[in-house]
Design a protein around this motif. Structure first.
Motif, PDB file in Angstrom:
ATOM      1  N   ILE B  52       0.725  -1.081  -0.011  1.00 29.96           N
ATOM      2  CA  ILE B  52       0.041   0.037  -0.013  1.00 29.96           C
ATOM      3  C   ILE B  52       0.864   1.117   0.164  1.00 29.96           C
ATOM      4  O   ILE B  52       0.565   2.375  -0.661  1.00 29.96           O
ATOM      5  N   SER B  53       1.972   1.344   0.622  1.00 26.14           N
ATOM      6  CA  SER B  53       2.875   2.533   0.961  1.00 26.14           C
ATOM      7  C   SER B  53       3.864   2.677   0.353  1.00 26.14           C
ATOM      8  O   SER B  53       5.057   2.747   0.579  1.00 26.14           O
ATOM      9  N   LEU B  54       3.903   2.676  -1.293  1.00 23.96           N
ATOM     10  CA  LEU B  54       4.914   2.767  -1.791  1.00 23.96           C
ATOM     11  C   LEU B  54       4.935   4.290  -2.091  1.00 23.96           C
ATOM     12  O   LEU B  54       4.207   5.030  -2.115  1.00 23.96           O
ATOM     13  N   ALA B  82       0.859  -2.582   6.455  1.00 17.48           N
ATOM     14  CA  ALA B  82       1.211  -2.434   7.829  1.00 17.48           C
ATOM     15  C   ALA B  82      -0.063  -1.544   8.591  1.00 17.48           C
ATOM     16  O   ALA B  82       0.081  -1.559   9.775  1.00 17.48           O
ATOM     17  N   HIS B  83      -1.029  -1.206   7.597  1.00 16.60           N
ATOM     18  CA  HIS B  83      -1.996  -0.299   8.518  1.00 16.60           C
ATOM     19  C   HIS B  83      -3.138  -0.975   9.026  1.00 16.60           C
ATOM     20  O   HIS B  83      -4.233  -0.341   9.345  1.00 16.60           O
ATOM     21  N   ARG B  91     -12.948  -2.284   3.978  1.00 22.46           N
ATOM     22  CA  ARG B  91     -12.385  -1.223   3.143  1.00 22.46           C
ATOM     23  C   ARG B  91     -11.339  -1.407   1.963  1.00 22.46           C
ATOM     24  O   ARG B  91     -11.312  -1.026   0.923  1.00 22.46           O
ATOM     25  N   PHE B  92     -10.745  -2.455   2.373  1.00 19.35           N
ATOM     26  CA  PHE B  92      -9.711  -3.264   1.197  1.00 19.35           C
ATOM     27  C   PHE B  92     -10.640  -3.473   0.086  1.00 19.35           C
ATOM     28  O   PHE B  92      -9.970  -3.531  -1.051  1.00 19.35           O
ATOM     29  N   LYS B 103       1.585  -6.562   7.628  1.00 20.12           N
ATOM     30  CA  LYS B 103       3.043  -6.565   7.694  1.00 20.12           C
ATOM     31  C   LYS B 103       3.206  -6.238   9.293  1.00 20.12           C
ATOM     32  O   LYS B 103       2.442  -5.699   9.883  1.00 20.12           O
ATOM     33  N   PRO B 104       4.271  -6.940   9.877  1.00 19.35           N
ATOM     34  CA  PRO B 104       5.381  -7.819   9.508  1.00 19.35           C
ATOM     35  C   PRO B 104       4.814  -9.019   9.118  1.00 19.35           C
ATOM     36  O   PRO B 104       3.757  -9.639   9.874  1.00 19.35           O
TER      37      PRO B 104
END
Lengths: 164, 127
Positions: B52-54, B82-83, B91-92, B103-104
């Motif tokens: 998600i966090s690219l 990680a969220h 939501r996803f 993650k992790p």
């Protein structure tokens, strides 16, 4: 009679992995670009003493998964990248640069969590959460605590690698 | 052997995903969204693991681009995040992901199971 292929599959890298040293130069994230990132409560938990410095069962699992090679590579990446990220966090906190704090804390959180360094993980989580909503008060104390925690966990990780 | 595209900028996470998946799947790895999209259009994978966090173009933007692309639109895509917290699943899914893994990556069976589930569904859809 068929012969089982015992060769591991090839992993095609599209390019060299981005080194941890290169990451601070990555473009900063635009605020609000992902609706899947929850807005955290800026009134965070106290410094998480209940988190373990190092969950050794995580390292044990990594040993089972990939042996000395995997554990060694992860520790090497962590130790190579963490000081730079912590320095970037400290500078960003001093400069009031929330996006940089958020980005670096997020990346370091991931690395720490992979190795079971849960107190570092929790500190990064707090830094990331505060920075994401522009709440930078008390982040200096958290950043210094993160620095101390890295100095504490690093020799323990090396001890795990040596099988101590 | 099924091929999985891993789009993840953190080298630690890519290393861990490799260790978990390399004996089971062919992997192709990317550390940024635009390159991943360009390459995948030329050679679509069977499944995508997407951070998600690219940096820059983040995971939700990559997914949006995939879903609007005729070549990439139907590829099962699992978010690496990680969220995630309790209740985030909807939501996803609403965002267009087929599943997510947090993650992790402590438990490799979670990732393996999520992938097997999606590839199994895809196989049944194609049948």
């Amino acid at each position: 009679m068929s012969v089982m292929n015992t060769e591991p599959p090839k992993i095609f890298m599209s390019r060299h992995p981005v080194s941890p040293e290169a990451m601070p130069e990555a473009r900063p994230r635009r605020a609000g670009t992902s609706e899947l990132r929850p807005v955290p409560d800026p009134v965070s938990l106290p410094v998480p003493d209940e988190y373990a410095c190092l969950r050794e069962e995580v390292v044990a699992k990594l040993w089972r998964l990939g042996g000395e090679k995997l554990v060694g590579q992860l520790i090497e990446l962590f130790e190579a990248g963490a000081p730079g990220r912590i320095a970037a966090i400290l500078s960003a906190v001093a400069a009031g640069d929330g996006p940089t704090v958020e980005r670096e804390a997020h990346a370091l959180k991931s690395s720490a969590g992979n190795l079971g360094a849960m107190r570092m993980w929790a500190l990064c989580q707090q830094l990331e959460s505060r920075a994401s909503v522009g709440e930078l008060s008390r982040t200096a104390a958290l950043a210094h605590q993160l620095e101390s925690e890295f100095e504490r966990v690093s020799p323990r990780l090396r001890g795990c690698f040596k099988g101590d | 052997m099924k091929r999985i595209a891993v789009i993840e900028d953190n080298p630690d996470n890519r290393l861990l995903v490799e260790a978990i998946l390399e004996d089971h799947y062919e992997l192709v790895e990317f550390d940024n969204g635009p390159e991943a999209l360009a390459q995948m259009r030329n050679d679509p994978p069977d499944l995508v693991l997407l951070d998600i966090s690219l940096p820059g173009m983040d995971g939700t933007e990559v997914l949006r681009a995939m879903r609007s692309d005729p070549i990439l639109g139907a590829i099962p895509t699992i978010a690496l995040t990680a969220h995630a917290m309790a209740g985030d699943r909807d939501r996803f899914l609403a965002a267009g992901f087929d599943d997510y893994v947090t993650k992790p990556l402590v438990d490799e069976e979670v990732l393996l199971g999520a992938i097997a589930n999606q590839l199994g569904r895809e196989q049944r859809r194609s049948a």
